[in-house]
Every structure is written in structure tokens, then in C-alpha cells.
Design a protein around this motif. Structure first.
Motif, PDB file in Angstrom:
ATOM      1  N   ALA A   1       0.961  -1.141  -0.079  1.00 43.59           N
ATOM      2  CA  ALA A   1       0.111  -0.024   0.017  1.00 43.59           C
ATOM      3  C   ALA A   1       0.873   1.247  -0.019  1.00 43.59           C
ATOM      4  O   ALA A   1       2.028   1.259   0.415  1.00 43.59           O
ATOM      5  N   PRO A   2       0.303   2.447  -0.344  1.00 42.97           N
ATOM      6  CA  PRO A   2       1.047   3.450  -0.600  1.00 42.97           C
ATOM      7  C   PRO A   2       1.638   3.822   1.018  1.00 42.97           C
ATOM      8  O   PRO A   2       0.991   3.701   1.963  1.00 42.97           O
ATOM      9  N   SER A   3       2.701   4.431   1.011  1.00 45.11           N
ATOM     10  CA  SER A   3       3.544   4.931   2.101  1.00 45.11           C
ATOM     11  C   SER A   3       3.726   3.953   3.260  1.00 45.11           C
ATOM     12  O   SER A   3       4.198   4.229   4.187  1.00 45.11           O
TER      13      SER A   3
ATOM     14  N   ARG B   1       8.539   5.876  -5.539  1.00 41.50           N
ATOM     15  CA  ARG B   1       8.191   4.519  -5.467  1.00 41.50           C
ATOM     16  C   ARG B   1       6.601   4.331  -5.000  1.00 41.50           C
ATOM     17  O   ARG B   1       5.998   3.621  -5.558  1.00 41.50           O
ATOM     18  N   ASP B   2       6.503   5.163  -3.724  1.00 40.79           N
ATOM     19  CA  ASP B   2       5.157   5.037  -3.476  1.00 40.79           C
ATOM     20  C   ASP B   2       4.092   5.659  -4.481  1.00 40.79           C
ATOM     21  O   ASP B   2       3.003   5.301  -4.325  1.00 40.79           O
ATOM     22  N   GLN B   3       4.781   6.495  -5.016  1.00 38.15           N
ATOM     23  CA  GLN B   3       3.915   7.210  -6.313  1.00 38.15           C
ATOM     24  C   GLN B   3       3.775   6.270  -7.539  1.00 38.15           C
ATOM     25  O   GLN B   3       3.204   6.865  -8.389  1.00 38.15           O
TER      26      GLN B   3
ATOM     27  N   LEU C   1       9.673  14.672   8.806  1.00 35.34           N
ATOM     28  CA  LEU C   1       8.576  15.339   8.309  1.00 35.34           C
ATOM     29  C   LEU C   1       8.314  14.998   6.799  1.00 35.34           C
ATOM     30  O   LEU C   1       7.113  14.788   6.744  1.00 35.34           O
ATOM     31  N   VAL C   2       9.368  14.495   6.240  1.00 34.51           N
ATOM     32  CA  VAL C   2       8.838  14.082   4.901  1.00 34.51           C
ATOM     33  C   VAL C   2       8.086  12.582   4.917  1.00 34.51           C
ATOM     34  O   VAL C   2       7.232  12.502   4.290  1.00 34.51           O
TER      35      VAL C   2
ATOM     36  N   ARG D   1       0.441  13.424   1.140  1.00 42.38           N
ATOM     37  CA  ARG D   1       0.766  14.707   0.508  1.00 42.38           C
ATOM     38  C   ARG D   1       2.172  14.827  -0.034  1.00 42.38           C
ATOM     39  O   ARG D   1       2.753  15.290   0.303  1.00 42.38           O
ATOM     40  N   TYR D   2       2.198  14.064  -1.205  1.00 47.11           N
ATOM     41  CA  TYR D   2       3.381  14.293  -1.965  1.00 47.11           C
ATOM     42  C   TYR D   2       3.673  15.266  -2.495  1.00 47.11           C
ATOM     43  O   TYR D   2       5.054  15.813  -2.851  1.00 47.11           O
ATOM     44  N   GLU D   3       2.745  16.159  -2.912  1.00 41.64           N
ATOM     45  CA  GLU D   3       3.090  17.863  -3.247  1.00 41.64           C
ATOM     46  C   GLU D   3       3.865  18.488  -2.250  1.00 41.64           C
ATOM     47  O   GLU D   3       4.546  19.512  -2.842  1.00 41.64           O
TER      48      GLU D   3
END
Length: 587
Positions: free
Chosen positions: A194-196, A271-273, A224-225, A233-235
Motif C-alpha cells: 500500500a502507499p507509504s 516508489r510510493d507514487q 517530516l517527509v 501529501r506528496y506535493e
């Protein structure tokens, strides 16, 4: 003359050393002194003879006078030679004195040059220290400005939790399990996650000492990242990584371990994206930097190799991922030892890659070794033991080894049950025993339990185990029962798995709050089947009534009750309310 040369110009040049010339000169002086003495004696004798001849008035007087004159000239030449020889000796002494003074001057010059070189080195070291101090001051100012910026934006970011931002963090992304989340249809755990999920693993503290520690100046930004990426919140996460990477390259240069760490974090975000190409380029760059600066056998190199293998596995490039995973395993075995838990995690990853290539002999070998390491070092209650048993059982299932798979599935469920409810007895049975009893009741004609989940389904809700693993085990064992024709037992396990999957969301809200936020109407006076249930959190259910007429009638009765409640008038048995002519009037 024997020690002299004749040059092309006809001049004689003495090729003897200066000391030899002085010695020869002194010898010549001695010879000249003897010759002078001889000439003096001859001259005295001639003068005596000349006086005698003059007295006797002999005719040979002129000849004797000529000889005496010759002797006098020879004496003058000898005197001149002696004077020149003495001058040469004096000049030689003076030249020797000058040469010694010259050597002393050269020695002094050499000592002064050495002192000058030492002073230059000291000056260069002082300048380097000054430059490093200035760079550290600049870095500290940048970190201070960054921390002030983070402090200023914290009040605008309510979703960012406070805990964990100052803790020492290990780069446990290096040990991201390929089976961390997501399962295939056959029950084995897949590479796709799953993402993240990988970024959440970065934030967890590593028990092992072999992980690569995040540098102090990157911890705050690193966490923080992670928080932004885990929220999707990849942006925000990607620009933060890029800005930090640019600053690190300016201050420390491209070939620095901190730059490799930042490249690795940005690659995991990509990679998560599902931006696999960009993530692959960053990981290859980070791998080259870490091999160059830290050496080929450093744990950070193994971390990057594992992340690169995971990336290839996500893209289905199992053959390319396998050698990377094997090299990471070799490094971990060399650095941490063959019985370290991180080695077992790497074995699990390698086994899954081999399983996707149908190399079942290697799969069994890797899973069994990983299972032995986990049970020896972490104990049988560790969640990784259940994961590995589940994956090994899935490998057995693919090969048709149903008996071995069934044994492992039952061990996982039994261990989870015993962990929270004690040892097994007649009144305390795990779920698979109940399932087999219900299967047996079908053939014996006994009625099965009408409310099975009240007895054995609720144990999972309170069990403090890795929920996805147990849920997967329930589904896998149910699929195995279906293959064996035990449909009732399979249905029991599958129903339990589906119900336990919904329990966390139901238990998240307190009972009092659910009762407060829920409006429910189940049955009217005339016995019409109408069920309307609304929950404040949007999780309520709405079932359609038997007909639209019944639904309209129930709405009219509910409206009449509401009007009577507001007006205080008793509710009429037959409502004379008119149908709304528009949706606005109805509202």
C-alpha cells in the motif's frame, strides 16, 4: 707541468684539486728556498773569486762578472717565485675561509627554507580550520532557519503529530519487508504494498544495531517527509526532499553519505507514487555514492540494494531483483552474523522473489532458515514468526503439499489464541477447532452453533497480534479446507475473517457516542418492514422497504410524530397531512 692541461687556446689549466695545488706550491717553495741558498753560496764564491781576480788583474774578470750577474738575475727570479708562491698560499687560505663561510650560509638558508615551509603548512592548516568553521557556522544557521520555518508551519499543519520528530531514527527502510502488506490470491504475500507503507517503516526504530543511522541534521526533515508522505501529501514531501538534496549537494558535495540518504528517501517517495523509473535512477545513484564513500560491505549499501530489489520486484523484474537481494543478504550475514533478525528479513524477501519465479526448493530453504532465526532470537510469539509460517505454508500450497501447509496455518492460529486466552482445553479452543467441529456436525446431524461468533469469533478483536497476518491465515486455511471438500469449516473461517476485518472500524467509536449519533427506526405500528438507520459518521445503513408505498407511509407517520412533538398536540390516529408539492416544502 705533469699535473697541467693545455686548453684549445694554448693556455695551461690545472686540473688538480685545490688542496693538491697548495701542496705542490709548498713543495715548490721548499725547492726554491734550497735553490736560493745554493745561488747565494755560488754568488758569494763568485764575488770572492772576482775580488781575487781583480787584485791580480787577471783577464778573466769580465767572465766572472758576467757569471755573477747571471746568478744575481736568477736570485731575483727565485725571490719573485717565492713571493708569488706565498701569495698563492695566502690566496688559497682566503678561498678556504670563503668556502667555509659559503657552506655556513647555505646551511642557514636551508634551515630558513625549512622553517618557512613549516610556517606555510601551519598557515594552510589554520586557513582550512577557519574555512571548516565558517562552513559549520553556515550549516548551523541553515539548520536554525529550517527549524524556525518548521516551527512556524507547525501551527498551520494540524495533521502533523508531535511524537517522534526528535527521536534517533534508523534507516529501517533498508529492511522493508517485501511481504509488509498486500497478499496474492493464493495467500502468499506480494511485493506490491500500500502507499507509504515503506515510509512508515522508515519511521520505526530498528532493534538491530546494523542499520544505517540517519544523520542528526537530517532527522527532523526526514521525519517530516515521512509524515507528509504517509498522509499522501506528496506535493509537499517531494519539494522538501528536493530542496534538502540541493542544499546538501552545495554544502557537502554530491559524493557524500548524507546525499545518498536523501536520495534513498526521495526514491521511496517516488516508489510510493509508482514513479518507478525516477526511483530506480535515484537508488542507483545512492548505491554508487555509498559504495564509494562507505565501502562495498556497509549496512547502508545492503539497505540500498534491498530497496532496489523491492523496486524491481514491484515492476515484475524478479530475475534482476534476485542478485541484488542475494548481495544484500551476503553483506548482512558478513556484518551482522548469520543469526541476526535482519538476515531473516532479507531471507524472506529473497524467498518471495524466488517464489515468483517458481523456484520452490530455494523458497522452502530460505523460509525455513528465516523461521529458525526468528524463533531462536525473537521467540515463538514474535509477529515475524507468524508471517514467515504463513508464507511458507503458501509455498507448500502452490506445490500441493496441503498437509504441511495445514499444520503451519493451525500453528499460527493456535499461537495467536494462546497468546491472549491461555492454553487450549475443552472450553478454550482456537477458531480452527470450532470450524472442524462444525464440519463434523454436518455429517453427524448435530445442529451447529446458532451464534458462533459470540463464542469464538470475538477472540480476534481482543488479540494483540498482527491482525493482517491472522486474517490472511484464516482466509488461506479456509481456501485449503475448500480444496479438501470441507465447505462448512471453510465457510466458518471465511465468515470469521470477514467479520474481524470490520471490527477495528466498529470498535474505534465508543458505544455511548454511537448511540448518541445514531437515529434508528425499525418497525411501524402496522407491522410494515421498514428499517432506516443513520449514523453521524456516515457508516449507517439504509435498507429499501417492501414497496415505495410503505416507505411513503412510514415517512408520513414519522412526520406526524415530529409535528405532534413540536406542537404538543396528541398524535392523531390518522394523519391528514398533505403530500409536499416540492422538495423544498418537504425539506
Amino acid at each position: 707541468e705533469s699535473g697541467s692541461l693545455v686548453t684549445s687556446d694554448g693556455d695551461q689549466q690545472d686540473n688538480r684539486p685545490p688542496d693538491g695545488i697548495v701542496t705542490s706550491t709548498r713543495a715548490v717553495m721548499q725547492g726554491l728556498e734550497q735553490l736560493k741558498n745554493e745561488h747565494n753560496s755560488i754568488l758569494h764564491s763568485l764575488l770572492a773569486t772576482l775580488n781575487a781576480i781583480r787584485r791580480e788583474k787577471d783577464e778573466d774578470v769580465n767572465l766572472v762578472e758576467e757569471k755573477s750577474n747571471i746568478i744575481k738575475k736568477s736570485l731575483e727570479m727565485i725571490e719573485l717565485g717565492l713571493g708569488e708562491a706565498e701569495m698563492m698560499v695566502s690566496l688559497s687560505c682566503h678561498l678556504n675561509t670563503m668556502e667555509s663561510e659559503k657552506q655556513r650560509a647555505k646551511a642557514l638558508i636551508r634551515r630558513l627554507c625549512q622553517e618557512n615551509a613549516w610556517l606555510r603548512d601551519e598557515l594552510a592548516n589554520t586557513q582550512n580550520k577557519l574555512q571548516m568553521s565558517e562552513q559549520k557556522v553556515v550549516q548551523l544557521e541553515e539548520e536554525k532557519n529550517h527549524l524556525e520555518f518548521l516551527k512556524s508551519i507547525r501551527k498551520f499543519d494540524e495533521d502533523l503529530p508531535d511524537q517522534g520528530l526528535g527521536n534517533t531514527t534508523k534507516e529501517t527502510s533498508s529492511m522493508e519487508d517485501l511481504f509488509s502488506s498486500g497478499t496474492n490470491g493464493d495467500g502468499s504475500t506480494s511485493i506490491g504494498s500500500a502507499p507509504s507503507s515503506s515510509l512508515n517503516q522508515i519511521n520505526s526504530n530498528s532493534v538491530a544495531s546494523g542499520g544505517y543511522e540517519i544523520p542528526a541534521r537530517l532527522r527532523t526533515l526526514h521525519n517530516l517527509v515521512i509524515q507528509y508522505a504517509s498522509q499522501g501529501r506528496y506535493e509537499v514531501a517531494v519539494p522538501l526532499c528536493k530542496q534538502a538534496l540541493e542544499d546538501l549537494e552545495k554544502t557537502s558535495g554530491h559524493d557524500h553519505p548524507d546525499v545518498a540518504t536523501m536520495l534513498n528517501i526521495l526514491a521511496l517517495v517516488y516508489r510510493d507514487q509508482n514513479k518507478f523509473k525516477e526511483a530506480g535512477n535515484l537508488l542507483n545513484d545512492a548505491l554508487a555514492i555509498r559504495e564509494k564513500t562507505l565501502g562495498p560491505d556497509h549496512p547502508a549499501v545492503a539497505a540500498t540494494l534491498n530497496n532496489l530489489a523491492v523496486l524491481y520486484g514491484k515492476r515484475g523484474k524478479y530475475k534482476e531483483a534476485e542478485p541484488l537481494c542475494k548481495r544484500a543478504l551476503e553483506i548482512r550475514e558478513k556484518v551482522l552474523g548469520g543469526d541476526h533478525p535482519d538476515v531473516a528479513k532479507q531471507l524472506n524477501n529473497l524467498a518471495l522473489l524466488c517464489q515468483n519465479q517458481s523456484k520452490y526448493e530455494e523458497v522452502e530453504k530460505y523460509y525455513q532458515r528465516a523461521l529458525q532465526i526468528y524463533e531462536t532470537n525473537l521467540g515463538p510469539d514474535d509477529p515475524n514468526v507468524a508471517k514467515t509460517k504463513n508464507n511458507l505454508a503458501s509455498a507448500y500450497m502452490k506445490q500441493g503439499k496441503f498437509k504441511q501447509a495445514e499444520t503451519l496455518y493451525k500453528q499460527v492460529l493456535t499461537q495467536a489464541h494462546e497468546k491472549d486466552f491461555g492454553s487450549i482445553d475443552e472450553k478454550n479452543k482456537p477458531i480452527w477447532m470450532h470450524a472442524e467441529e462444525r464440519e463434523a456436525s454436518v455429517y453427524t446431524g448435530q445442529s451447529k452453533d446458532s451464534a458462533p461468533y459470540g463464542e469464538y469469533g470475538g477472540w480476534y478483536k481482543a488479540a494483540k497480534v498482527d491482525s493482517p497476518t491472522v486474517t490472511t491465515t484464516l482466509k488461506n486455511l479456509g481456501a485449503l479446507y475448500r480444496r479438501q471438500g470441507k465447505y462448512e469449516a471453510a465457510q466458518t473461517l471465511e465468515n470469521c475473517a470477514s467479520r474481524t476485518g470490520r471490527q477495528p472500524s466498529q470498535s474505534a467509536t465508543p458505544t455511548g457516542e454511537r448511540a448518541k449519533d445514531k437515529a434508528q427506526f425499525t418497525k411501524n405500528k402496522e407491522g410494515d418492514e421498514v428499517r432506516v438507520e443513520w449514523s453521524g459518521d456516515g457508516s449507517g445503513t439504509l435498507r429499501r422497504s417492501g414497496s415505495f408505498h410503505r416507505l411513503r407511509a412510514s415517512l408520513k407517520r414519522s412526520s406526524a410524530k415530529l409535528v405532534s412533538k413540536f406542537t404538543g398536540a396528541p398524535e392523531a390516529t390518522s394523519s391528514n397531512m398533505k403530500r409536499a408539492t416540492s422538495l423544498g416544502v418537504l425539506n
